[in-house]
Design a protein around this motif. Sequence first.
Motif, short mmCIF file in Angstrom:
data_model
loop_
_atom_site.label_atom_id
_atom_site.label_comp_id
_atom_site.label_asym_id
_atom_site.label_seq_id
_atom_site.Cartn_x
_atom_site.Cartn_y
_atom_site.Cartn_z
N GLY A 124 96.77 20.78 -38.57
CA GLY A 124 96.21 22.07 -38.18
C GLY A 124 95.60 21.99 -36.80
N GLY A 172 89.15 23.22 -34.13
CA GLY A 172 88.69 21.92 -34.61
C GLY A 172 89.72 20.84 -34.35
N GLU A 222 101.31 21.78 -36.81
CA GLU A 222 100.83 23.17 -36.78
C GLU A 222 101.91 24.07 -37.35
OE1 GLU A 222 97.95 24.99 -36.27
OE2 GLU A 222 99.37 26.51 -36.95
N ARG A 223 101.55 24.81 -38.40
CA ARG A 223 102.58 25.62 -39.08
C ARG A 223 102.73 27.00 -38.46
NH1 ARG A 223 99.71 27.35 -44.80
NH2 ARG A 223 98.18 28.68 -43.81
N GLY A 266 95.21 28.24 -33.42
CA GLY A 266 94.65 28.66 -34.71
C GLY A 266 94.20 30.11 -34.75
N GLU A 267 93.47 30.42 -35.81
CA GLU A 267 93.01 31.80 -36.06
C GLU A 267 92.22 32.31 -34.86
OE1 GLU A 267 94.05 32.77 -39.06
OE2 GLU A 267 93.30 34.81 -38.89
N LYS A 291 86.54 39.40 -29.09
CA LYS A 291 85.59 39.46 -27.97
C LYS A 291 86.22 40.14 -26.74
CE LYS A 291 83.69 38.20 -30.86
NZ LYS A 291 83.85 37.67 -32.23
N ALA A 326 102.32 20.78 -43.00
CA ALA A 326 102.17 19.39 -43.45
C ALA A 326 101.55 19.36 -44.85
CB ALA A 326 101.26 18.65 -42.48
N THR A 362 92.72 22.50 -41.44
CA THR A 362 93.65 23.58 -41.80
C THR A 362 93.00 24.97 -41.85
OG1 THR A 362 93.31 22.92 -44.09
CG2 THR A 362 95.29 22.09 -43.02
N GLY A 363 91.69 25.05 -41.59
CA GLY A 363 91.05 26.36 -41.42
C GLY A 363 90.87 27.14 -42.71
N GLY A 394 85.94 21.79 -39.50
CA GLY A 394 86.16 23.22 -39.32
C GLY A 394 86.00 24.02 -40.60
N ASP A 395 86.59 25.21 -40.61
CA ASP A 395 86.43 26.16 -41.72
C ASP A 395 86.78 25.56 -43.08
OD1 ASP A 395 85.75 28.05 -39.84
OD2 ASP A 395 87.22 29.55 -40.51
N PRO A 420 81.31 28.34 -40.84
CA PRO A 420 82.65 28.71 -40.36
C PRO A 420 82.62 29.40 -38.99
CG PRO A 420 82.10 29.82 -42.42
CD PRO A 420 80.85 29.22 -41.89
N PHE A 421 82.38 28.62 -37.97
CA PHE A 421 82.37 29.10 -36.58
C PHE A 421 83.25 28.16 -35.76
CE2 PHE A 421 78.00 30.30 -37.91
CZ PHE A 421 78.11 31.67 -37.73
N THR A 422 83.80 28.70 -34.69
CA THR A 422 84.61 27.87 -33.80
C THR A 422 83.80 26.75 -33.17
OG1 THR A 422 86.30 29.48 -33.36
CG2 THR A 422 85.80 27.97 -31.57
N HIS A 423 82.56 27.06 -32.74
CA HIS A 423 81.78 26.00 -32.09
C HIS A 423 81.46 24.87 -33.06
CE1 HIS A 423 79.33 29.48 -33.17
NE2 HIS A 423 78.28 28.71 -33.35
C1 LIG Z 1 87.67 38.41 -36.80
C2 LIG Z 1 87.02 37.06 -36.60
C3 LIG Z 1 86.28 36.84 -35.46
C4 LIG Z 1 85.68 35.60 -35.26
N1 LIG Z 1 84.93 35.44 -34.14
C5 LIG Z 1 84.30 34.26 -33.94
C6 LIG Z 1 83.53 34.05 -32.78
O1 LIG Z 1 83.39 34.93 -31.93
N2 LIG Z 1 82.93 32.86 -32.62
C7 LIG Z 1 83.05 31.86 -33.54
O2 LIG Z 1 82.46 30.80 -33.34
N3 LIG Z 1 83.80 32.03 -34.65
C8 LIG Z 1 84.43 33.19 -34.86
N4 LIG Z 1 85.21 33.35 -35.97
C9 LIG Z 1 85.42 32.20 -36.87
C10 LIG Z 1 86.51 31.26 -36.26
O3 LIG Z 1 87.71 31.98 -36.09
C11 LIG Z 1 86.76 30.07 -37.17
O4 LIG Z 1 85.53 29.47 -37.50
C12 LIG Z 1 87.65 29.05 -36.46
O5 LIG Z 1 88.90 29.58 -36.17
C13 LIG Z 1 87.81 27.80 -37.34
O6 LIG Z 1 88.59 26.87 -36.68
P1 LIG Z 1 89.44 25.80 -37.51
O7 LIG Z 1 90.02 24.87 -36.48
O8 LIG Z 1 88.65 25.23 -38.59
O9 LIG Z 1 90.58 26.65 -38.23
P2 LIG Z 1 91.68 27.72 -37.79
O10 LIG Z 1 91.34 28.38 -36.52
O11 LIG Z 1 91.91 28.54 -38.99
O12 LIG Z 1 92.96 26.83 -37.51
C14 LIG Z 1 93.58 26.09 -38.53
C15 LIG Z 1 95.03 25.86 -38.14
O13 LIG Z 1 95.64 25.03 -39.12
C16 LIG Z 1 96.98 25.47 -39.34
N5 LIG Z 1 97.39 24.98 -40.65
C17 LIG Z 1 96.87 25.31 -41.86
N6 LIG Z 1 97.45 24.59 -42.84
C18 LIG Z 1 98.36 23.80 -42.24
C19 LIG Z 1 99.27 22.83 -42.72
N7 LIG Z 1 99.34 22.49 -44.00
N8 LIG Z 1 100.07 22.20 -41.81
C20 LIG Z 1 100.01 22.51 -40.50
N9 LIG Z 1 99.16 23.42 -40.01
C21 LIG Z 1 98.34 24.04 -40.85
C22 LIG Z 1 96.87 26.99 -39.24
O14 LIG Z 1 98.13 27.55 -38.95
C23 LIG Z 1 95.87 27.14 -38.09
O15 LIG Z 1 96.52 27.21 -36.85
C24 LIG Z 1 85.83 34.56 -36.21
C25 LIG Z 1 86.59 34.79 -37.36
C26 LIG Z 1 87.18 36.02 -37.56
C27 LIG Z 1 87.99 36.24 -38.79
#
Ligand SMILES: Cc1cc2nc3c(=O)[nH]c(=O)nc-3n(C[C@H](O)[C@H](O)[C@H](O)COP(=O)(O)OP(=O)(O)OC[C@H]3O[C@@H](n4cnc5c(N)ncnc54)[C@H](O)[C@@H]3O)c2cc1C
Length: 479
Positions: free
Chosen positions: A11, A15, A34-35, A40-41, A51, A111, A135-136, A303-304, A310-313
């Motif tokens: 993912g 993160g 990355e699927r 990511g999200e 934003k 994966a 994987t978020g 990450g999430d 559950p924040f990007t930072h």
């Molecule tokens: C509308 C909205 C607004 C937001 N705004 C903010 C903000 O302003 N500031 C902030 O800090 N947070 C914000 N967030 C929260 C933020 O988006 C998440 O906390 C952040 O994206 C988490 O990052 P991550 O790397 O854990 O996961 P994700 O961003 O979810 O990325 C995970 C990745 O893993 C991939 N994946 C999943 N399973 C598999 C697998 N089995 N094999 C391969 N790939 C896989 C997915 O396709 C994805 O690309 C917001 C959330 C939402 C819904």
Amino acid sequence: MSEHFDVAVLGLGPGGEVAADRLLKAGKNVVVFERELIGGECAYWACIPSKTVLRPPEARTEVQRAAGVSGAELDWAATAKYRDYMIRNLDDQAQVDGYIKEGAVVIKDEARITGPGRIQAGDREITAEHIIIATGSDAVIPPLDGIDQITAWTNRETYTTSTLPERAVIIGGSAVGVETATFLARFGVAITLIHRGERLLDREGPRVGELAHQYLQEAGIDIRLATSAVQARREGADSIIELQTRDGDPAGEVAADVVIFGTGRTPRTEGLGFEHAGVTLGDHGEIQIDDHCRAGENTWAIGDVTGIMPFTHVAKYQGRIAADAILGRPHPATYDGIPRVVFTDPEIAGAGLTQEQATKQGIRTIATELDLADAIARPWTYEQDPRGHLGLLADADRKILIGAWAVGPMAGEWIHHASLAIRTQLPIDTLLDQVAQFPTYHEAYQVALEQLDLPLTGSRNVQAGARRNWHTTRPPSPS
Ligand SMILES: Cc1cc2nc3c(=O)[nH]c(=O)nc-3n(C[C@H](O)[C@H](O)[C@H](O)COP(=O)(O)OP(=O)(O)OC[C@H]3O[C@@H](n4cnc5c(N)ncnc54)[C@H](O)[C@@H]3O)c2cc1C
Ligand SMILES: NC(=O)c1ccc[n+]([C@@H]2O[C@H](COP(=O)([O-])OP(=O)(O)OC[C@H]3O[C@@H](n4cnc5c(N)ncnc54)[C@H](O)[C@@H]3O)[C@@H](O)[C@H]2O)c1
């Protein structure tokens, strides 16, 4: 035959990206999976587009509130065009090329873990010394009766749409609901916001919810608190949501062109074979980790998917923690004082504990709240009819800050002063000796800290409730 790597990252959201970058820079042999889209999200459907579309309405408000400037108009087509540029038109080829250039093997596929250190993606089998799960999370849509009949959006449809609805019902009064309501209402969409809690943003303290409510109402949003969406149906072009009070009594219905769900997220763990890596899941499906983001033997989660914050930072921070642990320079993660910003107009920010959380922990507290317009000059130089509040919460025994909240222009920037103070447990005496640039929003900290009425060692403490008088530097009050 399987290919072997030092580290596999599952993912590539914020993160996974941070972890992979750090490991690649340290010379590790890294495979990334990355699927969907690298980024990511956050990069395509969440933080970045939200934003981006919130900024033009905010800029318009700034023009409306500043004396001596006028004429700001919103242009949805131009906003959507810039948003599409910011979300790379949902194309991550440049990111794929970038990782290949950095030396990673990139596998654009889902994966699954098939055993300790073993991963399957399509027909490729990989083994790795370490696995990082990043994987978020997925949006949760409550299983309402009739949900299939209505036009239901999550953040994905909302933040990629090229046309705006005329009327929308938003379910959920937390970060997604409140930001989305602000964005759409400012672009002229009629919004009804349904929230089952007693106040908006109910993980923050009551004052924050109150101020959020006031500003959203001023933006023309119809807010229904202590109300749940219980049933859905279609009538012609209308999507209808039936409502219920907390006691289970009917609370009418709302019709709209679209129903937007900001009703939380669930960790992406199902069906991905994480049990083969010895990972333990919590009650909400989140991966359990230790202070170093370790989830099992040579298995890490960030990450999430960890459900911690559950924040990007936070995902990025955990990416650093896990990568550093793998690189043999471990340092534990601490989550105290990490900022939480909701990008409404004005911004809403928090860090550390709320009063309720501190009381539950048995901490003896002192709290204060400041109306910035009464206390400092910056709100007045910034806008007419100035907005801005700062709240501080101190541990009365340890004489340190343990919580802060701010509602006001750019609060998401100036909350970081409190965040650092809370994270580093800076003595309030030291904070009081800080000298903030005049005239800035940061000056509010000085006044609020003095208001806390803590018996401190230095001579800087002033009487409770005393307000710094800045009127000598303030222009005559605008009528
Ligand atoms: C509308 C909205 C607004 C937001 N705004 C903010 C903000 O302003 N500031 C902030 O800090 N947070 C914000 N967030 C929260 C933020 O988006 C998440 O906390 C952040 O994206 C988490 O990052 P991550 O790397 O854990 O996961 P994700 O961003 O979810 O990325 C995970 C990745 O893993 C991939 N994946 C999943 N399973 C598999 C697998 N089995 N094999 C391969 N790939 C896989 C997915 O396709 C994805 O690309 C917001 C959330 C939402 C819904
Ligand atoms: N600026 C930011 O940092 C930012 C912005 C948006 C989202 N996020 C993050 O994304 C995640 C998801 O945010 P979110 O707002 O979707 O989730 P959330 O879990 O924070 O809130 C969901 C809300 O929906 C309510 N709800 C659920 N079902 C309902 C129903 N049937 N009727 C009425 N209300 C209902 C819940 O009571 C809850 O308050 C959060 O972790 C948030 O921190 C962060």
